[in-house]
Scaffold this active site. Structure first.
Site, PDB file in Angstrom:
ATOM      1  N   GLY A  12      97.639  17.194 164.734  1.00  0.00           N
ATOM      2  CA  GLY A  12      96.896  17.640 163.554  1.00  0.00           C
ATOM      3  C   GLY A  12      96.755  19.145 163.491  1.00  0.00           C
ATOM      4  O   GLY A  12      95.656  19.667 163.340  1.00  0.00           O
ATOM      5  N   SER A  14      98.276  21.187 161.190  1.00  0.00           N
ATOM      6  CA  SER A  14      98.718  21.782 159.915  1.00  0.00           C
ATOM      7  C   SER A  14      97.619  22.527 159.186  1.00  0.00           C
ATOM      8  O   SER A  14      97.901  23.466 158.435  1.00  0.00           O
ATOM      9  CB  SER A  14      99.281  20.679 158.999  1.00  0.00           C
ATOM     10  OG  SER A  14      98.314  19.652 158.837  1.00  0.00           O
ATOM     11  N   VAL A  64      99.844   9.943 163.881  1.00  0.00           N
ATOM     12  CA  VAL A  64      99.400   9.764 165.272  1.00  0.00           C
ATOM     13  C   VAL A  64      99.151   8.300 165.623  1.00  0.00           C
ATOM     14  O   VAL A  64      99.084   7.943 166.798  1.00  0.00           O
ATOM     15  CB  VAL A  64      98.125  10.588 165.601  1.00  0.00           C
ATOM     16  CG1 VAL A  64      98.418  12.069 165.656  1.00  0.00           C
ATOM     17  CG2 VAL A  64      96.990  10.268 164.638  1.00  0.00           C
ATOM     18  N   ASN A  90      93.634  16.322 168.490  1.00  0.00           N
ATOM     19  CA  ASN A  90      92.720  16.894 167.491  1.00  0.00           C
ATOM     20  C   ASN A  90      92.763  16.145 166.163  1.00  0.00           C
ATOM     21  O   ASN A  90      91.765  16.129 165.446  1.00  0.00           O
ATOM     22  CB  ASN A  90      93.092  18.369 167.282  1.00  0.00           C
ATOM     23  CG  ASN A  90      92.508  18.940 166.004  1.00  0.00           C
ATOM     24  OD1 ASN A  90      91.336  19.294 165.958  1.00  0.00           O
ATOM     25  ND2 ASN A  90      93.327  19.023 164.945  1.00  0.00           N
ATOM     26  N   TYR A 155      83.532   6.487 162.321  1.00  0.00           N
ATOM     27  CA  TYR A 155      83.834   7.816 162.888  1.00  0.00           C
ATOM     28  C   TYR A 155      83.082   8.024 164.206  1.00  0.00           C
ATOM     29  O   TYR A 155      83.665   8.455 165.210  1.00  0.00           O
ATOM     30  CB  TYR A 155      83.432   8.884 161.862  1.00  0.00           C
ATOM     31  CG  TYR A 155      83.738  10.305 162.251  1.00  0.00           C
ATOM     32  CD1 TYR A 155      85.004  10.855 162.051  1.00  0.00           C
ATOM     33  CD2 TYR A 155      82.756  11.115 162.813  1.00  0.00           C
ATOM     34  CE1 TYR A 155      85.270  12.172 162.397  1.00  0.00           C
ATOM     35  CE2 TYR A 155      83.009  12.436 163.159  1.00  0.00           C
ATOM     36  CZ  TYR A 155      84.270  12.956 162.948  1.00  0.00           C
ATOM     37  OH  TYR A 155      84.537  14.264 163.296  1.00  0.00           O
ATOM     38  N   ALA A 157      81.893   5.774 166.207  1.00  0.00           N
ATOM     39  CA  ALA A 157      82.436   4.868 167.240  1.00  0.00           C
ATOM     40  C   ALA A 157      83.742   5.428 167.801  1.00  0.00           C
ATOM     41  O   ALA A 157      83.978   5.393 169.015  1.00  0.00           O
ATOM     42  CB  ALA A 157      82.655   3.478 166.653  1.00  0.00           C
ATOM     43  N   ILE A 188      81.706  22.488 161.580  1.00  0.00           N
ATOM     44  CA  ILE A 188      82.534  23.698 161.622  1.00  0.00           C
ATOM     45  C   ILE A 188      82.961  24.022 160.195  1.00  0.00           C
ATOM     46  O   ILE A 188      83.340  23.128 159.430  1.00  0.00           O
ATOM     47  CB  ILE A 188      83.787  23.453 162.508  1.00  0.00           C
ATOM     48  CG1 ILE A 188      83.391  23.074 163.941  1.00  0.00           C
ATOM     49  CG2 ILE A 188      84.721  24.666 162.470  1.00  0.00           C
ATOM     50  CD1 ILE A 188      82.708  24.146 164.750  1.00  0.00           C
TER      51      ILE A 188
HETATM   52  P1  NDP Z   1      91.113  18.570 158.790  1.00  0.00           P
HETATM   53  O1  NDP Z   1      91.006  17.427 157.850  1.00  0.00           O
HETATM   54  O2  NDP Z   1      90.923  19.940 158.261  1.00  0.00           O
HETATM   55  O3  NDP Z   1      92.509  18.496 159.585  1.00  0.00           O
HETATM   56  C1  NDP Z   1      92.881  17.298 160.179  1.00  0.00           C
HETATM   57  C2  NDP Z   1      94.254  17.459 160.783  1.00  0.00           C
HETATM   58  O4  NDP Z   1      94.650  16.197 161.326  1.00  0.00           O
HETATM   59  C3  NDP Z   1      95.314  17.853 159.773  1.00  0.00           C
HETATM   60  O5  NDP Z   1      96.260  18.696 160.377  1.00  0.00           O
HETATM   61  C4  NDP Z   1      95.941  16.506 159.411  1.00  0.00           C
HETATM   62  O6  NDP Z   1      97.300  16.656 159.013  1.00  0.00           O
HETATM   63  C5  NDP Z   1      95.897  15.810 160.736  1.00  0.00           C
HETATM   64  N1  NDP Z   1      95.949  14.356 160.604  1.00  0.00           N
HETATM   65  C6  NDP Z   1      95.028  13.551 160.004  1.00  0.00           C
HETATM   66  N2  NDP Z   1      95.438  12.284 160.091  1.00  0.00           N
HETATM   67  C7  NDP Z   1      96.630  12.290 160.744  1.00  0.00           C
HETATM   68  C8  NDP Z   1      97.540  11.280 161.136  1.00  0.00           C
HETATM   69  N3  NDP Z   1      97.313   9.999 160.891  1.00  0.00           N
HETATM   70  N4  NDP Z   1      98.663  11.655 161.806  1.00  0.00           N
HETATM   71  C9  NDP Z   1      98.906  12.958 162.075  1.00  0.00           C
HETATM   72  N5  NDP Z   1      98.083  13.953 161.725  1.00  0.00           N
HETATM   73  C10 NDP Z   1      96.958  13.615 161.061  1.00  0.00           C
HETATM   74  O7  NDP Z   1      90.040  18.279 159.960  1.00  0.00           O
HETATM   75  P2  NDP Z   1      89.199  19.288 160.876  1.00  0.00           P
HETATM   76  O8  NDP Z   1      90.012  20.467 161.208  1.00  0.00           O
HETATM   77  O9  NDP Z   1      87.878  19.450 160.241  1.00  0.00           O
HETATM   78  O10 NDP Z   1      88.980  18.375 162.175  1.00  0.00           O
HETATM   79  C11 NDP Z   1      89.817  18.457 163.311  1.00  0.00           C
HETATM   80  C12 NDP Z   1      89.172  17.616 164.414  1.00  0.00           C
HETATM   81  O11 NDP Z   1      87.861  18.117 164.688  1.00  0.00           O
HETATM   82  C13 NDP Z   1      89.000  16.161 164.042  1.00  0.00           C
HETATM   83  O12 NDP Z   1      89.214  15.328 165.154  1.00  0.00           O
HETATM   84  C14 NDP Z   1      87.533  16.090 163.617  1.00  0.00           C
HETATM   85  O13 NDP Z   1      86.998  14.806 163.757  1.00  0.00           O
HETATM   86  C15 NDP Z   1      86.920  17.076 164.592  1.00  0.00           C
HETATM   87  N6  NDP Z   1      85.631  17.611 164.167  1.00  0.00           N
HETATM   88  C16 NDP Z   1      85.532  18.373 163.024  1.00  0.00           C
HETATM   89  C17 NDP Z   1      84.306  18.884 162.639  1.00  0.00           C
HETATM   90  C18 NDP Z   1      84.153  19.730 161.427  1.00  0.00           C
HETATM   91  O14 NDP Z   1      83.015  20.090 161.088  1.00  0.00           O
HETATM   92  N7  NDP Z   1      85.221  20.108 160.734  1.00  0.00           N
HETATM   93  C19 NDP Z   1      83.095  18.610 163.428  1.00  0.00           C
HETATM   94  C20 NDP Z   1      83.315  17.807 164.603  1.00  0.00           C
HETATM   95  C21 NDP Z   1      84.550  17.334 164.941  1.00  0.00           C
HETATM   96  P3  NDP Z   1      97.750  16.495 157.478  1.00  0.00           P
HETATM   97  O15 NDP Z   1      96.568  16.812 156.629  1.00  0.00           O
HETATM   98  O16 NDP Z   1      98.889  17.455 157.350  1.00  0.00           O
HETATM   99  O17 NDP Z   1      98.208  15.098 157.346  1.00  0.00           O
END
Ligand code: NDP
Length: 247
Positions: A12, A14, A64, A90, A155, A157, A188
């Site tokens: 993840g 991108s 993923v 991630n 989420y 869980a 974040i």
């Molecule tokens: P974003 O939605 O901004 O980014 C998520 C990333 O994961 C993207 O690159 C997306 O790729 C990729 N992704 C999602 N589903 C898939 C999949 N099935 N296969 C491959 N890639 C996938 O999320 P955040 O940056 O906000 O979050 C990143 C991590 O941090 C996550 O695990 C989230 O739970 C965790 N987190 C975030 C918080 C926040 O406040 N933002 C707080 C606490 C935890 P694409 O879109 O190109 O498909």
């Protein structure tokens, strides 16, 4: 912190936190491969930046949730970069609903991406880590996996599951010189978060003891530290990056 000569995968990468992690790893000297599902142009732009820094980069479109795709990506990185040293899981999604309204599909989508997705990459990387007798696994969880969150049964869980997964692989791989830790961010300020209704941002900020929300690099800085030799004696830990949002 110097990661020169190390090779990393970030799932993840991108957009959002993942992109910041990719760029900070590359700035510290690592070659970085990322995967993504939808944001192809953004992924290519991130890799172009990695290459501008003089590192090797690789973007792979792969869900993923697919174990085969995870195995293929790990094999490709080992073949192209020469080894794999750092795995950052991630990629995550949320599909929020209160438990009495949550559909089976919402539950399955989140568990498949957030929990099975992490299993798939760790499972694929573990044999390489064991063989080379070193490796570093960093799993991005959430404070909502520690405290639960209204409307996020799936989420929370998945994020609690990641903590159990992290501690277990820390135990199983420790004797092979592999560390495994989890980072639990609070809210974040991603691009998506910045578009949220101001009242939700204010509510989250009010929960913090520092009186401010996290920036992307707050998480990425800890990733770089945990990936470095300076953190070589830290394993099985869950470290919050939340400004005291959950203490
Ligand atoms: P974003 O939605 O901004 O980014 C998520 C990333 O994961 C993207 O690159 C997306 O790729 C990729 N992704 C999602 N589903 C898939 C999949 N099935 N296969 C491959 N890639 C996938 O999320 P955040 O940056 O906000 O979050 C990143 C991590 O941090 C996550 O695990 C989230 O739970 C965790 N987190 C975030 C918080 C926040 O406040 N933002 C707080 C606490 C935890 P694409 O879109 O190109 O498909």
């Amino acid at each position: 912190m110097n990661l020169e000569g190390k090779n990393a995968i970030v799932t993840g990468g991108s957009i959002g936190i993942g992109t910041s992690i990719v760029l900070h790893l590359a700035r510290a000297g690592a070659n970085v491969a990322l995967n993504y599902r939808r944001h192809a142009d953004e992924a290519q732009a991130v890799i172009a930046e990695v290459e501008k820094l003089g590192r090797k980069g690789l973007a792979v479109q792969a869900d993923v949730g697919s174990a085969d795709a995870a195995a293929r990506m790990v094999a490709e990185v080992v073949a192209e970069f020469g080894s794999l040293d750092i795995l950052v899981c991630n990629a995550g999604i949320n599909r929020d609903a209160v438990i009495w309204k949550m559909t089976e599909e919402q539950w399955d989508q989140v568990i498949t991406t957030n929990l099975k997705g992490y299993f798939n990459y760790i499972h694929a990387a573990a044999p390489h880590f064991r063989e080379q007798k070193r490796g570093c696994i960093i799993n991005i969880t959430s404070i909502n996996g520690l405290r639960g969150k209204f409307g996020q049964a799936n989420y929370a869980a998945s994020k609690a599951g990641i903590i159990g997964l992290t501690k277990t692989v820390a135990r199983e791989l420790g004797r092979s010189g592999v560390t495994a830790n989890a980072i639990a961010p609070g809210m974040i300020l991603t691009d998506m978060a910045r578009k949220l209704d101001q009242k939700w941002l204010d509510a989250a900020r009010e929960e913090t003891v520092l009186g401010k929300l996290g920036e992307l690099e707050d998480v990425a800085h800890l990733v770089v530290f945990l990936a470095s030799d300076l953190a070589g004696h830290i394993t099985g830990q869950v470290i919050s990056v939340d400004g005291g949002q959950y203490i």
